[in-house]
Design an enzyme around this catalytic site. Structure first.
Site, PDB file in Angstrom:
ATOM      1  N   ASP A 138      40.885  39.293  49.618  1.00 20.80           N
ATOM      2  CA  ASP A 138      41.874  39.316  48.675  1.00 20.80           C
ATOM      3  C   ASP A 138      41.101  38.767  47.260  1.00 20.80           C
ATOM      4  O   ASP A 138      40.234  38.139  47.361  1.00 20.80           O
ATOM      5  CB  ASP A 138      43.118  38.814  48.972  1.00 20.80           C
TER       6      ASP A 138
HETATM    7  C1  NOJ Z   1      46.024  40.169  44.958  1.00 19.66           C
HETATM    8  C2  NOJ Z   1      47.056  40.579  45.651  1.00 19.66           C
HETATM    9  O1  NOJ Z   1      47.412  39.538  46.979  1.00 19.66           O
HETATM   10  C3  NOJ Z   1      46.588  41.968  46.700  1.00 19.66           C
HETATM   11  O2  NOJ Z   1      47.628  42.450  47.405  1.00 19.66           O
HETATM   12  C4  NOJ Z   1      45.919  42.970  45.849  1.00 19.66           C
HETATM   13  O3  NOJ Z   1      45.653  44.268  46.470  1.00 19.66           O
HETATM   14  C5  NOJ Z   1      44.936  42.411  45.052  1.00 19.66           C
HETATM   15  N1  NOJ Z   1      45.433  41.302  44.319  1.00 19.66           N
HETATM   16  C6  NOJ Z   1      44.334  43.380  44.109  1.00 19.66           C
HETATM   17  O4  NOJ Z   1      45.138  43.565  42.878  1.00 19.66           O
END
Ligand code: NOJ
Length: 749
Positions: free
Chosen positions: A281
């Site tokens: 993530d």
């Molecule tokens: C953080 C988020 O937790 C995740 O769900 C998302 O896909 C990513 N950022 C990318 O934006």
């Protein structure tokens, strides 16, 4: 629709297991091409593939990095012209010509926005969910996006957690079925098709169990619970051929997911045979520093890559640290090769080497009429009728005037919900606009919002809304939450309606006019009081672009509500966590609880009923999981089992008669719950095993049939083995998780 088609979503899972991307189906031609490429790659070029950046406004800056082979993927670039320009640099100006993979959070639509995933889950209709993901894929790929960070299949049992909006709710099975449907929609028949986008089930794993419902908080999920509750949706996703996985932010029992080789290697690859790639993530690699799980970026890179994170999202620690770590022997070059192999495999499967560029199809695809129609249907099916006293709904020809009030009645941006980056509010149809359109000049529409937005505390407008209500036959109050109040990092400790919305509803109720409250929110809100004051309550979560026409149709009976709660609605926040599939306690509630005001003064010390409940809230939630009314009524009868004693290899067929006993056509979501009465570990009081949407005309009766292989009753037991333990079971065929007649059966050796 034939019953066989709608019967069980598990059939969907089964067919997906056989889908072309199944892990065991590695394509030898692709593997040879990967090996040939790998043989030519320098370590830096390999690390480049493992590096994902967020698009910068400065195209020259990105060009320099791409030329050097320093980037494998870019997220958040959505302009086809720029995507093609960047891709051209990768294809023609980098040494090996490896295409970039462009990614975006396409969560519930790209341009045409569908209901938030929690709302989609309320449809209990995997086909509608799959259609939504297909539309999203078609629109996103038209702009050049070939990878989405979805579905989010975190079992979510805490509505304080803002990201519950992005999930399919509290139930393992519902998340499993809907997750698979989304993957099938995003990835289409073949990843290789230009309008397919790679899915990324997230967040692996346990993120939805954040302590206290606070985002990014730690989780404490022991292995058995992890396997029984949180892993099954991900296992089904892997087996359905999901191309990628995302490691989550949380640490579980002290181990950040991004550094957890047990889940990323042993389970995901080892047990499930996943052969796509894992992306971290956003900066979750680097965040292992803040977790105190790594002392410096070198340790971060070592722990993440060794744990099995193939691609790093926006952190750059791999690129910086892995060369040194490889030299020191702390990371094997084979580990890097495996990661690159997984990434290239998906790029080959997506057909990017042959078709790297996007043909700009945006004008034709964005907001296509069929997309808007699908979004409307999803919004219709996602709305849940929670109350309909005196059958105030649907509105009929006797209603000559309506007061449309509340801050969500005409809030085109807010009804789109969380995680919308590309959908434009100019395309949204609000309830106010749709109602005006639907009723024309047959009904007088008096619009008086009362409050400007959901958090508005200025009560000055309430008097005007009340005056409008007094002049109308029926009051339609649209309340809820602005989009930004749910989603990532938007957790709440108070789930009552924000601002002066409770006062608005109370004032409207005092007019004595029939009051219909429509709630548009990102989570279940604690609306016990407002539901009490209202004649009818329609809960629509955030319904997306076409929410207005869907709600107008439902209010006037051109469509009939069929949604069911995908999560338990608490009466008050203090009941959380509250979910139907809790384990059997030693002192279960008896449902005739002594409550706070029943206790005499100076009562002697007693344990009262000695059962498990709250003195001030009792045992029950406001609305249980799986609950939702219709404009008609359904009668369940004749639950029959193909056998009362079955062996583990058998399939139990459960049938039941369902009759529409009301005066309107309607669709019921029939639910099959099972309880394993005695286990080597305590078992949930009930678990959803199957569901089916059944449409019936007034007076019509159908036999509903579920096939349940007994092997589906397996769970991770005291020996941490997944087995069916023979013994006594019960089942319920019911309209929700709190009703139905208990029917026993046995599993024998
Ligand atoms: C953080 C988020 O937790 C995740 O769900 C998302 O896909 C990513 N950022 C990318 O934006």
């Amino acid at each position: 629709m034939k019953i066989a088609q709608i019967l069980s979503a598990s059939a969907l899972c089964l067919s997906l297991v056989a889908c072309s991307q199944a892990p065991e189906n590695k394509d030898a031609v692709i593997e040879n091409k990967i090996n040939a490429l790998l043989n030519q790659m320098t370590l830096e070029e390999k690390l480049g593939q493992m590096n994902q950046i967020s698009a910068s406004a400065n195209i020259e800056e990105m060009t320099v990095l791409i030329k050097k082979g320093e980037i494998g993927s870019i997220l958040n670039e959505v302009e086809p012209r720029r995507i093609n320009a960047l891709q051209r640099v990768a294809m023609e100006e980098s040494r090996l010509g490896i295409p970039l993979l462009f990614a975006r959070d396409v969560i519930h639509g790209f341009k045409t926005i569908f209901p938030i995933p929690l709302g989609q889950a309320a449809t209990f209709n995997p086909q509608v969910v799959k259609d939504g993901a297909r539309v999203a894929a078609i629109e996103a790929s038209a702009a050049g996006i070939r990878w989405t960070f979805a579905p989010m299949i975190d079992v979510s049992r805490d509505p304080r957690w803002g990201r519950i909006a992005e999930s399919c709710g509290e139930d393992t099975y519902l998340n499993t079925v809907m997750g698979v449907a989304m993957i099938e929609g995003f990835q289409g028949d073949s990843l290789n098709s230009p309008n397919s986008i790679a899915a990324c089930p997230k967040h692996f794993v346990g993120y939805g169990a954040a302590e206290g419902g606070v985002d990014y908080n730690s989780t404490y999920i022991p292995e058995r619970r992890l396997r029984n509750v949180y892993l099954p949706p991900f296992e089904a996703a892997a087996k359905a051929g999901a191309a990628t996985f995302m490691s989550s932010f949380n640490d579980n029992d002290g181990i950040p997911a991004t550094g957890n080789s047990f889940i990323l290697r042993d389970v995901l690859r080892g047990e499930w045979g996943f052969d796509g790639f894992v992306v971290s993530d956003w900066a979750s690699t680097g965040e292992m520093l803040a977790h105190g799980f790594a002392a410096d970026t070198k340790e971060v890179a070592m722990k993440a890559v060794n744990a099995g994170v193939d691609m790093e999202m926006v952190a750059y620690t791999y690129f910086k640290e892995l060369p040194g770590l490889v030299k020191e022997g702390k990371v094997k070059e084979e580990t890097i090769d495996e990661a690159v192999r997984d990434i290239l495999r998906i790029k080959f499967r997506l057909g990017l080497f042959d078709n790297p560029y996007v043909e700009d199809n945006t004008a034709k695809m964005f907001y296509a009429p069929s997309h808007l129609e699908a979004a409307k249907q999803a919004a219709v099916e996602s709305a849940i009728l929670l109350k309909n006293q005196g059958e105030v709904l649907p509105l009929d020809a006797s209603v000559k005037s309506v007061a449309v009030v509340g801050p969500m009645a005409d809030a085109p941006y807010e009804q789109l919900g969380t995680w919308v980056f590309d959908g434009e509010k100019s395309h949204t149809v609000t309830p106010l606009a749709a109602i005006r359109d639907l009723v024309g000049n047959k009904v007088q529409v008096i619009y008086e919002p009362g409050l400007a937005y959901s958090r508005d505390k200025n009560k000055a407008g309430i008097a005007k809304a009340v005056a409008a209500a007094s002049r109308a036959d029926v009051v339609l109050a649209f309340v809820g939450e602005e989009a930004i109040l749910s989603g990532e990092a938007h957790c709440l400790a108070d789930l009552n309606l924000q601002g002066a919305q409770c006062e608005l509803i109370a004032a409207l109720a005092k007019t004595g006019k029939p009051l219909v409250t429509v709630v548009m929110a990102g989570r279940p809100l604690t609306i016990a009081n407002e539901a009490e004051l209202s004649d009818a309550v329609l809960y629509s979560f955030h319904p997306g672009t076409m929410g207005g026409p869907a709600l107008a149709d439902l209010l006037w009976g051109k469509a009939v509500p069929s949604g069911k709660t995908p999560v338990t609605f608490p009466k008050m926040v203090g009941q959380i966590p509250i979910y139907y599939a809790h384990n059997s306690t030693g002192r279960p509630a008896k449902h005739n609880e002594v409550l706070l005001n029943d206790i005499p003064l100076e009562a002697g010390q007693t344990s009262l009923g000695c059962t498990s409940y709250y003195l001030d809230a009792g045992f029950y939630p406001l609305y249980p999981f799986g609950y939702g009314l219709s404009y008609t009524t359904f009668k369940y009868s004749n639950v029959e089992l193909s056998a009362k004693e079955l062996k583990v290899g058998d399939v139990l067929t459960v049938t039941c008669d369902l009759e529409n006993t009301g005066k309107r056509p309607g669709t019921e979501v029939v639910q099959l719950y099972v309880q394993d009465k005695v286990g080597s570990v305590t078992r949930p009081v009930k678990e959803l095993k199957r569901f089916a949407r059944i449409s019936l005309k007034p007076g019509e009766k159908k036999k509903v049939s579920f096939d349940l292989p007994i092997s589906d009753l397996a769970f991770w037991n005291i020996d941490m083995k997944k087995v069916v333990e023979p013994g006594d079971f019960s089942l319920w065929v019911a309209p929700d998780s709190q009703s139905g007649e208990e029917t026993p059966f046995k599993v024998v050796r």
